[in-house]
Design a protein around this motif. Structure first.
Motif, PDB file in Angstrom:
ATOM      1  N   PRO A  23       0.833  -1.205   0.000  1.00  0.00           N
ATOM      2  CA  PRO A  23       0.000   0.000   0.000  1.00  0.00           C
ATOM      3  C   PRO A  23       0.871   1.258   0.000  1.00  0.00           C
ATOM      4  CG  PRO A  23      -0.137  -1.120   2.122  1.00  0.00           C
ATOM      5  CD  PRO A  23       0.667  -1.987   1.221  1.00  0.00           C
ATOM      6  N   THR A  24       0.323   2.326  -0.524  1.00  0.00           N
ATOM      7  CA  THR A  24       1.063   3.579  -0.658  1.00  0.00           C
ATOM      8  C   THR A  24       1.483   4.128   0.700  1.00  0.00           C
ATOM      9  OG1 THR A  24      -0.175   4.065  -2.669  1.00  0.00           O
ATOM     10  CG2 THR A  24       0.977   5.886  -1.635  1.00  0.00           C
ATOM     11  N   TRP A  25       0.620   4.032   1.725  1.00  0.00           N
ATOM     12  CA  TRP A  25       0.965   4.568   3.039  1.00  0.00           C
ATOM     13  C   TRP A  25       2.190   3.868   3.616  1.00  0.00           C
ATOM     14  CZ3 TRP A  25       1.337   1.593   7.352  1.00  0.00           C
ATOM     15  CH2 TRP A  25       0.720   0.341   7.328  1.00  0.00           C
ATOM     16  N   LEU A  26       2.314   2.569   3.355  1.00  0.00           N
ATOM     17  CA  LEU A  26       3.449   1.806   3.855  1.00  0.00           C
ATOM     18  C   LEU A  26       4.737   2.235   3.166  1.00  0.00           C
ATOM     19  CD1 LEU A  26       4.110  -0.651   5.765  1.00  0.00           C
ATOM     20  CD2 LEU A  26       4.066  -2.016   3.687  1.00  0.00           C
ATOM     21  N   LEU A  27       4.661   2.436   1.864  1.00  0.00           N
ATOM     22  CA  LEU A  27       5.836   2.881   1.116  1.00  0.00           C
ATOM     23  C   LEU A  27       6.284   4.276   1.541  1.00  0.00           C
ATOM     24  CD1 LEU A  27       4.870   1.606  -2.435  1.00  0.00           C
ATOM     25  CD2 LEU A  27       6.495   0.595  -0.848  1.00  0.00           C
ATOM     26  N   LEU A  28       5.306   5.148   1.793  1.00  0.00           N
ATOM     27  CA  LEU A  28       5.657   6.503   2.208  1.00  0.00           C
ATOM     28  C   LEU A  28       6.236   6.521   3.621  1.00  0.00           C
ATOM     29  CD1 LEU A  28       2.672   8.562   0.774  1.00  0.00           C
ATOM     30  CD2 LEU A  28       5.010   8.457  -0.078  1.00  0.00           C
ATOM     31  N   THR A  29       5.645   5.730   4.522  1.00  0.00           N
ATOM     32  CA  THR A  29       6.093   5.736   5.912  1.00  0.00           C
ATOM     33  C   THR A  29       7.461   5.101   6.085  1.00  0.00           C
ATOM     34  OG1 THR A  29       3.807   5.613   6.652  1.00  0.00           O
ATOM     35  CG2 THR A  29       5.485   5.027   8.253  1.00  0.00           C
ATOM     36  N   PHE A  30       7.631   3.891   5.592  1.00  0.00           N
ATOM     37  CA  PHE A  30       8.867   3.151   5.828  1.00  0.00           C
ATOM     38  C   PHE A  30       9.871   3.283   4.689  1.00  0.00           C
ATOM     39  CE2 PHE A  30       5.738   0.985   8.488  1.00  0.00           C
ATOM     40  CZ  PHE A  30       6.376   1.111   9.707  1.00  0.00           C
ATOM     41  N   GLY A  31       9.518   4.002   3.669  1.00  0.00           N
ATOM     42  CA  GLY A  31      10.444   4.225   2.564  1.00  0.00           C
ATOM     43  C   GLY A  31      10.913   5.649   2.510  1.00  0.00           C
ATOM     44  N   TRP A  32      10.103   6.509   1.947  1.00  0.00           N
ATOM     45  CA  TRP A  32      10.510   7.893   1.712  1.00  0.00           C
ATOM     46  C   TRP A  32      10.660   8.686   3.002  1.00  0.00           C
ATOM     47  CZ3 TRP A  32      12.720   8.484  -2.622  1.00  0.00           C
ATOM     48  CH2 TRP A  32      12.321   7.718  -3.718  1.00  0.00           C
ATOM     49  N   LEU A  33       9.837   8.410   4.005  1.00  0.00           N
ATOM     50  CA  LEU A  33       9.983   9.127   5.272  1.00  0.00           C
ATOM     51  C   LEU A  33      11.328   8.794   5.923  1.00  0.00           C
ATOM     52  CD1 LEU A  33       8.724  11.026   7.358  1.00  0.00           C
ATOM     53  CD2 LEU A  33       7.743   9.009   8.449  1.00  0.00           C
ATOM     54  N   MET A  34      11.749   7.554   5.834  1.00  0.00           N
ATOM     55  CA  MET A  34      13.050   7.154   6.387  1.00  0.00           C
ATOM     56  C   MET A  34      14.199   7.797   5.610  1.00  0.00           C
ATOM     57  SD  MET A  34      12.648   5.404   9.002  1.00  0.00           S
ATOM     58  CE  MET A  34      11.169   4.918   9.799  1.00  0.00           C
ATOM     59  N   VAL A  35      14.030   7.929   4.312  1.00  0.00           N
ATOM     60  CA  VAL A  35      15.066   8.559   3.488  1.00  0.00           C
ATOM     61  C   VAL A  35      15.290   9.998   3.935  1.00  0.00           C
ATOM     62  CG1 VAL A  35      15.557   9.380   1.139  1.00  0.00           C
ATOM     63  CG2 VAL A  35      14.715   7.061   1.500  1.00  0.00           C
ATOM     64  N   VAL A  36      14.235  10.670   4.337  1.00  0.00           N
ATOM     65  CA  VAL A  36      14.346  12.062   4.777  1.00  0.00           C
ATOM     66  C   VAL A  36      14.708  12.138   6.257  1.00  0.00           C
ATOM     67  CG1 VAL A  36      13.048  14.196   5.090  1.00  0.00           C
ATOM     68  CG2 VAL A  36      12.753  12.863   3.009  1.00  0.00           C
ATOM     69  N   ALA A  37      14.083  11.305   7.090  1.00  0.00           N
ATOM     70  CA  ALA A  37      14.225  11.432   8.539  1.00  0.00           C
ATOM     71  C   ALA A  37      15.598  11.003   9.047  1.00  0.00           C
ATOM     72  CB  ALA A  37      13.136  10.623   9.237  1.00  0.00           C
ATOM     73  N   LEU A  38      16.171   9.936   8.522  1.00  0.00           N
ATOM     74  CA  LEU A  38      17.427   9.434   9.062  1.00  0.00           C
ATOM     75  C   LEU A  38      18.588  10.417   8.911  1.00  0.00           C
ATOM     76  CD1 LEU A  38      17.184   5.641   8.244  1.00  0.00           C
ATOM     77  CD2 LEU A  38      16.929   6.775  10.443  1.00  0.00           C
ATOM     78  N   PRO A  39      18.786  11.063   7.768  1.00  0.00           N
ATOM     79  CA  PRO A  39      19.857  12.073   7.714  1.00  0.00           C
ATOM     80  C   PRO A  39      19.593  13.265   8.629  1.00  0.00           C
ATOM     81  CG  PRO A  39      19.252  11.400   5.497  1.00  0.00           C
ATOM     82  CD  PRO A  39      18.256  10.788   6.429  1.00  0.00           C
ATOM     83  N   VAL A  40      18.331  13.670   8.763  1.00  0.00           N
ATOM     84  CA  VAL A  40      18.006  14.795   9.652  1.00  0.00           C
ATOM     85  C   VAL A  40      18.297  14.409  11.099  1.00  0.00           C
ATOM     86  CG1 VAL A  40      16.102  16.200  10.543  1.00  0.00           C
ATOM     87  CG2 VAL A  40      16.328  15.815   8.087  1.00  0.00           C
ATOM     88  N   ILE A  41      17.897  13.230  11.511  1.00  0.00           N
ATOM     89  CA  ILE A  41      18.154  12.764  12.873  1.00  0.00           C
ATOM     90  C   ILE A  41      19.657  12.638  13.105  1.00  0.00           C
ATOM     91  CG2 ILE A  41      17.909  10.793  14.440  1.00  0.00           C
ATOM     92  CD1 ILE A  41      15.109  10.381  13.205  1.00  0.00           C
ATOM     93  N   GLY A  42      20.378  12.104  12.136  1.00  0.00           N
ATOM     94  CA  GLY A  42      21.830  11.994  12.264  1.00  0.00           C
ATOM     95  C   GLY A  42      22.498  13.344  12.406  1.00  0.00           C
ATOM     96  N   PHE A  43      22.044  14.332  11.646  1.00  0.00           N
ATOM     97  CA  PHE A  43      22.611  15.671  11.742  1.00  0.00           C
ATOM     98  C   PHE A  43      22.328  16.271  13.109  1.00  0.00           C
ATOM     99  CE2 PHE A  43      22.055  20.268  11.356  1.00  0.00           C
ATOM    100  CZ  PHE A  43      23.331  20.626  10.944  1.00  0.00           C
ATOM    101  N   LEU A  44      21.096  16.120  13.589  1.00  0.00           N
ATOM    102  CA  LEU A  44      20.738  16.684  14.896  1.00  0.00           C
ATOM    103  C   LEU A  44      21.514  16.010  16.029  1.00  0.00           C
ATOM    104  CD1 LEU A  44      16.888  17.145  14.462  1.00  0.00           C
ATOM    105  CD2 LEU A  44      18.663  18.912  14.406  1.00  0.00           C
ATOM    106  N   LEU A  45      21.687  14.698  15.955  1.00  0.00           N
ATOM    107  CA  LEU A  45      22.462  14.004  16.984  1.00  0.00           C
ATOM    108  C   LEU A  45      23.930  14.414  16.952  1.00  0.00           C
ATOM    109  CD1 LEU A  45      20.944  10.405  16.879  1.00  0.00           C
ATOM    110  CD2 LEU A  45      20.679  12.128  18.660  1.00  0.00           C
ATOM    111  N   ALA A  46      24.462  14.681  15.773  1.00  0.00           N
ATOM    112  CA  ALA A  46      25.850  15.121  15.668  1.00  0.00           C
ATOM    113  C   ALA A  46      26.041  16.516  16.240  1.00  0.00           C
ATOM    114  CB  ALA A  46      26.299  15.089  14.213  1.00  0.00           C
ATOM    115  N   ARG A  47      24.986  17.310  16.299  1.00  0.00           N
ATOM    116  CA  ARG A  47      25.073  18.666  16.836  1.00  0.00           C
ATOM    117  C   ARG A  47      24.988  18.706  18.361  1.00  0.00           C
ATOM    118  NH1 ARG A  47      27.424  22.046  14.480  1.00  0.00           N
ATOM    119  NH2 ARG A  47      26.251  23.674  15.491  1.00  0.00           N
ATOM    120  N   LEU A  48      24.627  17.597  19.013  1.00  0.00           N
ATOM    121  CA  LEU A  48      24.555  17.570  20.471  1.00  0.00           C
ATOM    122  C   LEU A  48      25.945  17.788  21.062  1.00  0.00           C
ATOM    123  CD1 LEU A  48      22.170  14.557  21.158  1.00  0.00           C
ATOM    124  CD2 LEU A  48      21.670  16.983  21.437  1.00  0.00           C
ATOM    125  N   PRO A  49      26.032  18.489  22.177  1.00  0.00           N
ATOM    126  CA  PRO A  49      27.353  18.703  22.786  1.00  0.00           C
ATOM    127  C   PRO A  49      27.896  17.404  23.375  1.00  0.00           C
ATOM    128  CG  PRO A  49      25.635  19.670  24.152  1.00  0.00           C
ATOM    129  CD  PRO A  49      24.970  19.196  22.891  1.00  0.00           C
TER     130      PRO A  49
END
Length: 75
Positions: A23-49
């Motif tokens: 289903p489209t919701w599954l592809l968007l949630t576990f596919g494209w959302l992860m493609v966007v979210a993981l680099p953002v989360i990694g960047f934010l975690l790298a900015r922690l002191p």
């Protein structure tokens, strides 16, 4: 420039035809959302002191890594 065009066209094809029978919701949630979210989360975690006392430029001042650890307590 040609590589960018190929990338955009390939992305358009991927978005037009869903993968398999998923289903489209599954592809968007576990596919494209992860493609966007993981680099953002990694960047934010790298900015922690860093924790106090963490030395990233080598061993802490006053320590000699060539000296073996003493067994049996302090001197």
């Amino acid at each position: 420039m040609g590589l960018a065009i190929v990338l955009v066209l390939a992305l358009k094809d991927d978005l037009d035809a869903p993968y398999g029978d998923y289903p489209t919701w599954l592809l968007l949630t576990f596919g494209w959302l992860m493609v966007v979210a993981l680099p953002v989360i990694g960047f934010l975690l790298a900015r922690l002191p860093w924790r106090a006392g963490t030395h990233l430029d080598g061993p802490p001042p006053g320590s000699d890594p060539a000296t073996p650890l003493q067994a049996g307590g302090n001197r």
